[in-house]
Design a protein around this motif. Structure first.
Motif, PDB file in Angstrom:
ATOM      1  N   PHE A  23       0.846  -1.189   0.000  1.00  6.50           N
ATOM      2  CA  PHE A  23       0.000   0.000   0.000  1.00  6.50           C
ATOM      3  C   PHE A  23       0.885   1.243   0.000  1.00  6.50           C
ATOM      4  CE2 PHE A  23      -3.332  -2.546   2.569  1.00  6.50           C
ATOM      5  CZ  PHE A  23      -3.947  -2.984   1.407  1.00  6.50           C
ATOM      6  N   VAL A  24       0.501   2.251  -0.766  1.00 11.21           N
ATOM      7  CA  VAL A  24       1.241   3.519  -0.810  1.00 11.21           C
ATOM      8  C   VAL A  24       0.332   4.603  -0.248  1.00 11.21           C
ATOM      9  CG1 VAL A  24       2.503   5.155  -2.249  1.00 11.21           C
ATOM     10  CG2 VAL A  24       2.462   2.730  -2.874  1.00 11.21           C
ATOM     11  N   GLY A  46       3.149  12.976  -3.318  1.00  6.81           N
ATOM     12  CA  GLY A  46       4.023  12.387  -4.332  1.00  6.81           C
ATOM     13  C   GLY A  46       3.864  10.892  -4.482  1.00  6.81           C
ATOM     14  N   LYS A  47       2.747  10.359  -4.007  1.00  2.00           N
ATOM     15  CA  LYS A  47       2.529   8.910  -4.090  1.00  2.00           C
ATOM     16  C   LYS A  47       2.574   8.418  -5.533  1.00  2.00           C
ATOM     17  CE  LYS A  47      -1.503   9.075  -2.043  1.00  2.00           C
ATOM     18  NZ  LYS A  47      -1.588  10.520  -1.776  1.00  2.00           N
ATOM     19  N   GLY A  48       1.834   9.105  -6.416  1.00  2.00           N
ATOM     20  CA  GLY A  48       1.762   8.669  -7.810  1.00  2.00           C
ATOM     21  C   GLY A  48       3.076   8.801  -8.540  1.00  2.00           C
ATOM     22  N   THR A  49       3.740   9.943  -8.358  1.00  2.00           N
ATOM     23  CA  THR A  49       5.020  10.196  -9.039  1.00  2.00           C
ATOM     24  C   THR A  49       6.059   9.156  -8.663  1.00  2.00           C
ATOM     25  OG1 THR A  49       4.586  12.575  -9.103  1.00  2.00           O
ATOM     26  CG2 THR A  49       6.884  11.872  -9.353  1.00  2.00           C
ATOM     27  N   ASN A  50       6.191   8.893  -7.362  1.00  2.00           N
ATOM     28  CA  ASN A  50       7.191   7.925  -6.916  1.00  2.00           C
ATOM     29  C   ASN A  50       6.795   6.495  -7.253  1.00  2.00           C
ATOM     30  OD1 ASN A  50       9.439   9.350  -5.250  1.00  2.00           O
ATOM     31  ND2 ASN A  50       7.554  10.356  -4.591  1.00  2.00           N
ATOM     32  N   SER A  51       5.502   6.224  -7.265  1.00  2.00           N
ATOM     33  CA  SER A  51       5.044   4.878  -7.628  1.00  2.00           C
ATOM     34  C   SER A  51       5.440   4.537  -9.055  1.00  2.00           C
ATOM     35  CB  SER A  51       3.527   4.768  -7.464  1.00  2.00           C
ATOM     36  OG  SER A  51       3.153   4.803  -6.103  1.00  2.00           O
ATOM     37  N   LEU A 108       1.712  -2.188  -6.447  1.00  2.00           N
ATOM     38  CA  LEU A 108       1.695  -0.982  -5.617  1.00  2.00           C
ATOM     39  C   LEU A 108       0.274  -0.438  -5.666  1.00  2.00           C
ATOM     40  CD1 LEU A 108       4.864   1.122  -6.574  1.00  2.00           C
ATOM     41  CD2 LEU A 108       4.427  -0.025  -4.398  1.00  2.00           C
ATOM     42  N   ILE A 109      -0.397  -0.398  -4.543  1.00  2.00           N
ATOM     43  CA  ILE A 109      -1.762   0.131  -4.504  1.00  2.00           C
ATOM     44  C   ILE A 109      -1.717   1.496  -3.846  1.00  2.00           C
ATOM     45  CG2 ILE A 109      -4.097  -0.233  -3.671  1.00  2.00           C
ATOM     46  CD1 ILE A 109      -3.735  -3.177  -3.981  1.00  2.00           C
ATOM     47  N   ASP A 110      -1.893   2.497  -4.653  1.00  2.00           N
ATOM     48  CA  ASP A 110      -1.663   3.897  -4.286  1.00  2.00           C
ATOM     49  C   ASP A 110      -2.973   4.565  -3.844  1.00  2.00           C
ATOM     50  OD1 ASP A 110      -1.433   6.689  -4.545  1.00  2.00           O
ATOM     51  OD2 ASP A 110      -0.899   6.610  -6.659  1.00  2.00           O
ATOM     52  N   GLY A 111      -2.920   5.241  -2.673  1.00  2.00           N
ATOM     53  CA  GLY A 111      -4.088   5.960  -2.180  1.00  2.00           C
ATOM     54  C   GLY A 111      -5.135   5.072  -1.540  1.00  2.00           C
ATOM     55  N   ALA A 125      -1.518  -7.032   2.881  1.00  2.00           N
ATOM     56  CA  ALA A 125      -0.413  -6.224   2.348  1.00  2.00           C
ATOM     57  C   ALA A 125       0.885  -6.614   3.062  1.00  2.00           C
ATOM     58  CB  ALA A 125      -0.700  -4.748   2.549  1.00  2.00           C
ATOM     59  N   LYS A 126       1.981  -6.640   2.294  1.00  2.00           N
ATOM     60  CA  LYS A 126       3.278  -6.937   2.904  1.00  2.00           C
ATOM     61  C   LYS A 126       3.771  -5.747   3.723  1.00  2.00           C
ATOM     62  CE  LYS A 126       3.719 -10.952   0.865  1.00  2.00           C
ATOM     63  NZ  LYS A 126       3.572 -12.207   1.645  1.00  2.00           N
ATOM     64  N   LYS A 127       3.599  -4.543   3.151  1.00  2.00           N
ATOM     65  CA  LYS A 127       4.064  -3.324   3.815  1.00  2.00           C
ATOM     66  C   LYS A 127       3.210  -2.138   3.388  1.00  2.00           C
ATOM     67  CE  LYS A 127       7.934  -4.522   6.086  1.00  2.00           C
ATOM     68  NZ  LYS A 127       8.249  -4.221   7.495  1.00  2.00           N
ATOM     69  N   VAL A 128       3.361  -1.038   4.134  1.00  2.00           N
ATOM     70  CA  VAL A 128       2.793   0.254   3.752  1.00  2.00           C
ATOM     71  C   VAL A 128       3.955   1.206   3.510  1.00  2.00           C
ATOM     72  CG1 VAL A 128       1.476   2.264   4.541  1.00  2.00           C
ATOM     73  CG2 VAL A 128       0.653  -0.035   5.035  1.00  2.00           C
ATOM     74  N   LEU A 129       4.006   1.778   2.324  1.00  2.00           N
ATOM     75  CA  LEU A 129       5.017   2.778   1.992  1.00  2.00           C
ATOM     76  C   LEU A 129       4.391   4.145   2.247  1.00  2.00           C
ATOM     77  CD1 LEU A 129       7.880   3.133   0.824  1.00  2.00           C
ATOM     78  CD2 LEU A 129       6.857   3.201  -1.461  1.00  2.00           C
TER      79      LEU A 129
END
Length: 261
Positions: free
Chosen positions: A68-69, A76-81, A147-150, A168-172
């Motif tokens: 999860f992002v 900047g979630k989308g840009t970095n994703s 990567l699931i953003d937002g 989810a393995k992690k949250v970024l």
């Protein structure tokens, strides 16, 4: 007077209830009122986008690496994703983009409903969002990294996704001061064309984020599942930090950081 209530108060309450009914129930009722021919025509249009229960039950969601992002609006979630997609072989799924696409889809049952929630900075019912994300994952059967953003935007969404799709393995988490977020969103609004990139919608989105989404990050942090990336510094510095931490994530999972073909 009626049981101690003023007639005008009763009328006002009924009006509010009727408005809520039309906003939430109307899309479902309209579908039921369609003729059989209309339903069949719409089903044919949707058949390539919807999966049957058996297909869903047989899809190996539990074997996928989902990250999860999260972060405030404009962090900047989308840009970095998109950069992480290129470097690590992820498929990037933006919950917001999927909802906006569904809103515009000609035969969508939920278009008006989604438009209302986005405009008001509110959280779309999780059944809709999770259904879109699940289908999008199934559209990429050969990919093992997402990567699931937002998303998730509240604890209810998080629990529902992990109960019905996978864990989810992690949250970024992209951590960014509110003042910086506001400046970014107002600047983006000059060219984005998004209905929620205006000061009124931004204020509502911030309230939703701090009241509902931030507790999701805090909950995952208690389980040691949050990777925090500071958004202070240049864009290159931010991504370098994210890249380093995602590389370590895959090493910890026993996977090669670079996806194999």
């Amino acid at each position: 007077m009626f049981f101690g209530f003023h007639p005008f108060a009763i009328f006002a309450s009924l009006t509010v209830l009727a408005s809520g009914y039309l906003m939430i129930i109307k899309p479902f009722m309209e579908w039921n009122f369609k003729t059989q021919d209309e339903r069949q025509r719409d089903e044919k249009k949707m058949i390539h986008e919807a999966y049957r229960k058996m297909q869903i039950s047989e899809f190996p969601f539990d074997k996928k690496t989902v990250v999860f992002v999260l972060g405030g609006p404009g962090s900047g979630k989308g840009t970095n994703s998109e950069k992480l997609v290129s470097d690590f072989g992820f498929v990037h799924l933006s919950a917001g983009d999927l909802l906006r696409a569904e809103q515009k889809r000609e035969v969508s049952q939920y278009g008006e409903l989604i438009a209302h929630y986005i405009r008001e900075g509110l959280i779309v019912p999780h059944e809709i969002t999770i259904g879109l994300l699940r289908n999008a994952m199934m559209d990429h059967p050969g990919c093992d990294r997402f990567l699931i953003d937002g998303f998730p935007r509240n604890l209810e969404q998080a629990k529902a996704f992990e109960d019905t799709v996978c864990k989810a393995k992690k949250v970024l988490y992209f951590e960014c001061p509110e003042a910086v977020l506001l400046g970014r969103l107002l600047n983006r609004g000059k060219t984005s064309g998004r209905t929620d990139d205006n000061i009124e919608s931004i204020k509502k989105r911030f309230a939703t984020y701090f009241n509902d989404s931030k507790p999701v990050i805090d909950a995952y942090a208690k389980d040691g599942k949050v990777i925090t990336v500071s958004c202070e510094g240049s864009m290159d510095d931010v991504y370098k930090n994210a890249h380093t931490q995602v590389t370590q994530l895959f090493k910890d999972l026993g996977q090669e950081p670079k996806a194999t073909a």
